[in-house]
Design an enzyme around this catalytic site. Structure first.
Site, PDB file in Angstrom:
ATOM      1  N   THR B 200      -3.448 -19.621  -9.538  1.00  0.00           N
ATOM      2  CA  THR B 200      -2.285 -18.994  -8.910  1.00  0.00           C
ATOM      3  C   THR B 200      -1.430 -20.072  -8.248  1.00  0.00           C
ATOM      4  O   THR B 200      -1.913 -21.170  -7.951  1.00  0.00           O
ATOM      5  CB  THR B 200      -2.712 -17.957  -7.858  1.00  0.00           C
ATOM      6  OG1 THR B 200      -3.403 -18.623  -6.805  1.00  0.00           O
ATOM      7  CG2 THR B 200      -3.620 -16.893  -8.463  1.00  0.00           C
ATOM      8  N   GLU B 346      -2.798 -13.220 -12.084  1.00  0.00           N
ATOM      9  CA  GLU B 346      -4.047 -12.462 -12.214  1.00  0.00           C
ATOM     10  C   GLU B 346      -3.950 -11.343 -13.246  1.00  0.00           C
ATOM     11  O   GLU B 346      -4.940 -10.667 -13.519  1.00  0.00           O
ATOM     12  CB  GLU B 346      -4.415 -11.834 -10.859  1.00  0.00           C
ATOM     13  CG  GLU B 346      -4.861 -12.837  -9.795  1.00  0.00           C
ATOM     14  CD  GLU B 346      -3.704 -13.376  -8.956  1.00  0.00           C
ATOM     15  OE1 GLU B 346      -2.553 -13.355  -9.439  1.00  0.00           O
ATOM     16  OE2 GLU B 346      -3.965 -13.823  -7.822  1.00  0.00           O
ATOM     17  N   LYS B 458       6.228  -6.625   9.999  1.00  0.00           N
ATOM     18  CA  LYS B 458       5.598  -5.523  10.728  1.00  0.00           C
ATOM     19  C   LYS B 458       6.128  -5.529  12.149  1.00  0.00           C
ATOM     20  O   LYS B 458       5.667  -6.306  12.995  1.00  0.00           O
ATOM     21  CB  LYS B 458       4.069  -5.685  10.720  1.00  0.00           C
ATOM     22  CG  LYS B 458       3.438  -5.504   9.352  1.00  0.00           C
ATOM     23  CD  LYS B 458       2.681  -6.738   8.897  1.00  0.00           C
ATOM     24  CE  LYS B 458       2.377  -6.700   7.404  1.00  0.00           C
ATOM     25  NZ  LYS B 458       2.368  -8.054   6.808  1.00  0.00           N
ATOM     26  N   TRP B 463       7.329  -1.003   8.896  1.00  0.00           N
ATOM     27  CA  TRP B 463       7.494  -2.097   7.942  1.00  0.00           C
ATOM     28  C   TRP B 463       8.962  -2.281   7.586  1.00  0.00           C
ATOM     29  O   TRP B 463       9.680  -1.334   7.280  1.00  0.00           O
ATOM     30  CB  TRP B 463       6.720  -1.795   6.654  1.00  0.00           C
ATOM     31  CG  TRP B 463       5.236  -1.993   6.787  1.00  0.00           C
ATOM     32  CD1 TRP B 463       4.527  -2.297   7.913  1.00  0.00           C
ATOM     33  CD2 TRP B 463       4.280  -1.897   5.725  1.00  0.00           C
ATOM     34  NE1 TRP B 463       3.186  -2.399   7.646  1.00  0.00           N
ATOM     35  CE2 TRP B 463       3.000  -2.155   6.294  1.00  0.00           C
ATOM     36  CE3 TRP B 463       4.363  -1.617   4.357  1.00  0.00           C
ATOM     37  CZ2 TRP B 463       1.829  -2.147   5.540  1.00  0.00           C
ATOM     38  CZ3 TRP B 463       3.201  -1.599   3.616  1.00  0.00           C
ATOM     39  CH2 TRP B 463       1.939  -1.869   4.182  1.00  0.00           C
TER      40      TRP B 463
HETATM   41  N1  LIG Z   1       9.813  -8.720 -11.293  1.00  0.00           N
HETATM   42  C1  LIG Z   1       9.363  -9.122 -10.088  1.00  0.00           C
HETATM   43  N2  LIG Z   1       9.963  -8.701  -8.963  1.00  0.00           N
HETATM   44  C2  LIG Z   1       9.498  -9.073  -7.769  1.00  0.00           C
HETATM   45  N3  LIG Z   1       8.445  -9.893  -7.576  1.00  0.00           N
HETATM   46  C3  LIG Z   1       7.802 -10.324  -8.673  1.00  0.00           C
HETATM   47  C4  LIG Z   1       8.212  -9.965  -9.971  1.00  0.00           C
HETATM   48  N4  LIG Z   1       7.375 -10.548 -10.841  1.00  0.00           N
HETATM   49  C5  LIG Z   1       6.492 -11.252 -10.129  1.00  0.00           C
HETATM   50  N5  LIG Z   1       6.745 -11.133  -8.808  1.00  0.00           N
HETATM   51  C6  LIG Z   1       6.005 -11.761  -7.706  1.00  0.00           C
HETATM   52  O1  LIG Z   1       5.310 -12.895  -8.174  1.00  0.00           O
HETATM   53  C7  LIG Z   1       3.916 -12.717  -7.918  1.00  0.00           C
HETATM   54  C8  LIG Z   1       3.098 -13.368  -8.996  1.00  0.00           C
HETATM   55  O2  LIG Z   1       3.347 -14.761  -8.985  1.00  0.00           O
HETATM   56  P1  LIG Z   1       2.217 -15.815  -9.288  1.00  0.00           P
HETATM   57  O3  LIG Z   1       0.988 -15.145  -9.740  1.00  0.00           O
HETATM   58  O4  LIG Z   1       2.820 -16.795 -10.228  1.00  0.00           O
HETATM   59  O5  LIG Z   1       1.921 -16.587  -7.947  1.00  0.00           O
HETATM   60  P2  LIG Z   1       2.028 -16.149  -6.431  1.00  0.00           P
HETATM   61  O6  LIG Z   1       1.543 -14.757  -6.246  1.00  0.00           O
HETATM   62  O7  LIG Z   1       3.426 -16.432  -6.044  1.00  0.00           O
HETATM   63  O8  LIG Z   1       1.005 -17.186  -5.769  1.00  0.00           O
HETATM   64  P3  LIG Z   1      -0.351 -16.918  -4.934  1.00  0.00           P
HETATM   65  O9  LIG Z   1      -1.011 -15.693  -5.482  1.00  0.00           O
HETATM   66  O10 LIG Z   1      -1.180 -18.134  -5.161  1.00  0.00           O
HETATM   67  O11 LIG Z   1       0.057 -16.761  -3.545  1.00  0.00           O
HETATM   68  C9  LIG Z   1       3.720 -11.229  -7.836  1.00  0.00           C
HETATM   69  O12 LIG Z   1       2.551 -10.881  -7.123  1.00  0.00           O
HETATM   70  C10 LIG Z   1       4.998 -10.798  -7.132  1.00  0.00           C
HETATM   71  O13 LIG Z   1       4.894 -11.000  -5.764  1.00  0.00           O
HETATM   72 MG   LIG Z   2      -0.338 -13.907  -6.028  1.00  0.00          MG
END
Ligand SMILES: Nc1ncnc2c1ncn2[C@@H]1O[C@H](COP(=O)(O)OP(=O)(O)OP(=O)(O)O)[C@@H](O)[C@H]1O
Ligand SMILES: [Mg+2]
Ligand SMILES: Nc1ncnc2c1ncn2[C@@H]1O[C@H](COP(=O)(O)OP(=O)(O)OP(=O)(O)O)[C@@H](O)[C@H]1O
Ligand SMILES: [Mg+2]
Lengths: 564, 564
Positions: B200, B346, B458, B463
């Site tokens: 991630t 994930e 919060k 929220w």
């Molecule tokens: N279409 C979308 N609109 C809004 N947010 C999105 C969208 N697609 C993905 N995301 C965001 O990106 C996240 C997934 O990104 P990625 O798995 O690459 O890493 P990360 O969650 O930013 O990093 P980490 O989990 O290590 O903190 C999602 O959980 C969401 O928060």
């Molecule tokens: Mg994430």
């Protein structure tokens, strides 16, 4: 490079972190459609010929109630539940309710004779059968032979009191559904468990039981959807019978894609007008069937003053090679495309589908493209195909060399139900299922089925394709139908023999037949005898019954009765 | 009705007769493409900015050679092999060669700092790394920290003698490939074995290892293909980096569908012109990326005298909500459609995709339809979604009630690599993965992501969505960029705090910000302070780095540093 073999051991790599334990269950497909697309319509034809409609949401509620009702009848995981019905909405509901319980939906071919039908029910150990009111006579004919069937569920819009039947232990589907709870916790089903069963037609022998796993059906649904190119706003009409080969997997694929679905109910090849009218009225964009159904539809369209615009319609055509004139006719009159596909009961059934590759579309003329459509098409991803000769060697994919078509994949059978070990001989090869069909694969990857192993005519050590000969005969203006079989011959092993149904008011002689065929066949390949008949024997699904033809004319060339 | 729970035991039904032992392997996809579509093109950008092309047939030969070469380096099933590369053709080859051996392709994010990068390599136990020539400095910076890496394979068109590097044990990809045999018998891989790994991003904490199974990737490819509506003559360009989340699974889906593929090689957000020109010249119909890439492409198109017709183009847009003006802009100028999608490392990543249901298309105006596109979309078949509140109860799908988005399915992670048991707390719920995202699902089934659990503000028990506030701020004419975080506050728990990059030559005050936001936010929700900055801190993949922002301004409201 192109094949896999089952001699390769399975290698385990590094563990994954994914939800690999989530089982591929067909229930997932209908659950998704009902939850995300509850408003999407399912249109169905009534016994009186009228049409009605409900939604995925309403259908799903009846699926859950139906499943609870079957549970109430004592249906347990692993039980076999038969269905004897047309392409009706109740049939559609049972497609999900029975497998959803981890029971097996046994597809009962309503055109089978009592002997074959009771064999299927008996061999499968079916204990409960759901039967449409109009098919009660079929059920009643077999019921006395079937002590193992402990309950019959009659499907009808009438009250039970109006149903007269000699069946024992009769229940009423609508009463059960109305009384059952709509709440269910579906079991998560081990994905290799049987979802349903279908027995082969018996064209070449006794029906053999094929039991499809949830996994196979799930994966096959995606194969169908991606190969037809289904999208969310498609509308799918199920013309192929739902009682055989799960209507080619189209019900599940259409549900996966949350298509609007059109169920034509009970229909015959003569019911061309209501089917065609519904295609136009409901905006059908995907359908399936055999040329025997599509051809009269085309003839009906020819009579219409205003031709419908069906340019979004893809008609998946299987069972036999679609006639060129039919493919052209639909295209020219309506814009609809015939999509030629190939498979068998044992293959769920999708093995190949004829889509134009960009390269052939660039290279070939319109005429050549229509000619190409006669081939059975490109193998779909996930299915490995091999062509083998008589002694099990692979033959090249050169478009010319014929071999028996063998295949392997997640939705290809690897055994038959209740099959004795020595019955396996000749049916499998190195983990591949042997189709009994003979074909070629050309340099572009297109498969062409040239014949059945049992129908190909073995004359003087060479093979003559009975199908190629039949197709050429059909091009003769005096011939309405023609079947060609090899009959045993004392000197040449086999020789071609032709049954002909002439067009009304026409006549044809052996000499005319031979000179017509001479344009494509060598002299030694020409038939030595023809027989003029008014009808050609057919199987329960309308294929030429070459077993019966060969038996009837066995001695015509003075040989023994061969490979019946 | 809509969910499944892992508390349900797995039920085994009746045995099937199908090829259920045939393993779902990614090798099947490239094998099929190469065998049936060997002539289909793969176009790739060269280091000098020019373009070249080869075919699936040629690519597959290099895949088999590459796999044999890796075997020659001692790579065994289960080994982890890292790749540090742009969207190049060699990267594409390694997508198949490494997993084909039952080894694990470890995706190395070239934008990570040495500490995170060496953590990923070390945690995964990667022993061999393939690195593009241009990324040698990145590799050299981590190599001294990595005694476990026993071989480096440099990918370049130059001879090895021209490569200067401090890396130890260096091999040359092209030499290895040239020397290796093109013949291979692929192992049949147990489908739960890891195909690849991605860590991630670390937006909210330490990178965590996600290991995708062959099975997950295989099924996900079909999900991508069916949801985008891919067909045989599509042309797919991979804009999303191939080193993260397998470029959203688009390489595999495009190969499954034998699409023409366009690989843009090394590019930056500034390389708008070559990317856009290639889309036009090659006839690209499917692509993917973040708004941060698509927006400059749109600006470039605005400068063109003649607007290209991109009406077949679907641009899968993820990572963040796509701006309305961008979606409209592409549509109005070119006919291209932005297809909003949502997922995470994930989740392989496809969870939802925004396609119009026929019912909404009928019901909504054009304006409303564009507004709908801002939502993350409909869940795809196979993924179950739940929304849970702070104490684990499901919240209703009413379009209003927010809950943490949780999911389960064959391509959703159920654990992390090397995760200690007590680290699992808060990450999984009843067998569902907790995304850390907050959202709603409306009556039509569309998911909207409203915030991250850690970013949602919060305040006084309520929220406030930081994302909604950011989006509204962007509509202000004086604001170029805006990030909103919650900072710890002694009385209210948290209060909103705003970083603003003004447009060139513009200025803005707290009072102007508050009155602009007052159109959509209640008084108590308005920020108490703003900070004018020239740049907002971002993560390696260009997202706002709210962890760093919160840390930098932690004491601004007089509270403790919270949830960093
Ligand atoms: N279409 C979308 N609109 C809004 N947010 C999105 C969208 N697609 C993905 N995301 C965001 O990106 C996240 C997934 O990104 P990625 O798995 O690459 O890493 P990360 O969650 O930013 O990093 P980490 O989990 O290590 O903190 C999602 O959980 C969401 O928060
Ligand atoms: Mg994430
Ligand atoms: N497009 C097609 N073109 C030519 N033949 C086809 C096509 N599609 C299917 N077939 C034929 O139909 C067969 C599959 O039919 P099915 O499984 O329903 O029963 P059957 O093979 O006729 O019966 P049995 O196996 O019991 O003898 C194929 O093996 C092939 O011979
Ligand atoms: Mg057969």
């Amino acid at each position: 490079m192109t094949t896999t073999s089952t001699n390769t051991p399975i290698v385990t790599g590094y563990p994954s972190t994914m939800g690999d334990d989530v089982q591929l269950n067909t229930t997932t497909l209908i659950r998704h459609a009902a939850r995300t697309h509850p408003e999407r319509e399912i249109v169905y034809r009534l016994p009186d010929g009228g049409w009605d409609r409900y939604t995925y949401g309403a259908a799903y509620e009846r699926v859950t109630r139906g499943a609870n009702a079957l549970r109430g009848l004592g249906v347990e995981p692993g039980d076999r539940v038969g269905v004897l019905d047309w392409n009706s909405r109740r049939h559609y509901e049972l497609y999900w309710a029975i497998p959803g319980l981890a029971a097996v939906m046994v597809q009962l071919n309503l055109r089978l004779g009592p002997e074959d039908l009771s064999f299927v029910i008996d061999d499968s150990g079916t204990s409960v059968i759901c039967v449409d009111e109009t098919l009660l006579p079929v059920a009643e004919a077999v019921a006395p032979l079937l002590p193992g069937v402990r309950a019959w569920v009659v499907m009808t819009d009438k009250p039970l009191s109006e149903i007269e039947t000699s069946l024992p232990n009769v229940h009423h589907y609508e009463n059960l559904v109305a009384a059952a709870s709509p709440h269910i916790v579906w079991p998560e089903i081990e994905e290799r468990s049987a979802y349903g069963a279908c027995y082969t037609t018996g064209t070449t022998g006794r029906p053999k039981g094929v039991y499809y796993s949830h996994r196979a059906i799930y994966l096959h649904s995606y194969a169908i959807a991606t190969n037809i190119g289904m999208v969310l706003d498609d509308c799918t009409m199920l013309i192929t019978p739902m009682f055989h080969g799960q209507a080619w997997g189209l019900p599940q694929a259409a549900t996966l894609m949350a298509n609007k679905i059109v169920l034509p109910g009970r229909y015959m090849a003569e019911d061309t007008k209501p089917l065609t009218d519904a295609i136009i009225a409901e905006g059908v964009t995907v359908t399936n069937g055999a040329p025997a159904i599509f051809l009269p539809m085309l003839h009906y369209i020819e009579t219409l003053d205003e031709k419908p615009d069906l340019s979004r319609l893809r008609m998946m055509s299987g069972a036999t090679e679609p006639p060129l004139t039919m493919m052209r006719g639909f295209h020219d009159l309506t814009g609809a495309e015939i999509v030629h596909a190939y498979g068998a009961t044992e293959t769920t059934p999708l093995v190949t589908m004829n889509r134009y590759k960009p390269s052939v579309r660039e290279r070939l003329s319109e005429d050549e493209l229509f000619q190409l459509k006669r081939k059975q098409g490109l193998p779909v991803t996930g299915v490995d195909i091999r062509l083998i000769d008589g002694i099990g060697n692979d033959v090249p994919f050169d478009g010319v060399t014929q071999g028996e078509i063998c295949m392997r994949g997640p939705w290809i059978t690897t055994t038959y139900h209740n099959m004795a070990e020595d019955d396996r001989a000749g049916r499998f090869h190195d983990g591949y299922w042997r189709s009994g069909d003979v074909g070629t694969i050309d340099a572009d990857g297109y498969l062409k089925v040239t014949d059945r192993v049992k129908d190909v005519i073995k004359s003087g050590g060479e093979w003559i394709s009975s199908i190629d000969m039949e197709n050429l005969l059909l091009a003769h203006p005096a011939i309405a139908e023609a079947a060609v079989v090899g009959l045993s011959h004392p000197k040449w092993q086999e020789r071609p023999f032709v049954l002909i149904v002439p067009r009304p008011g026409q006549a044809i002689t052996l000499e005319q037949v031979r000179s017509h065929l001479a344009s494509a066949f060598a002299n030694w390949q020409l038939p030595d005898a023809i027989e003029i008949v008014s009808e050609i024997p057919r199987t329960s699904v309308g294929k030429f019954d070459k077993k019966r033809i060969r038996a009837a004319y066995a001695g015509a060339y003075g040989g023994e009765q061969a490979n019946a």
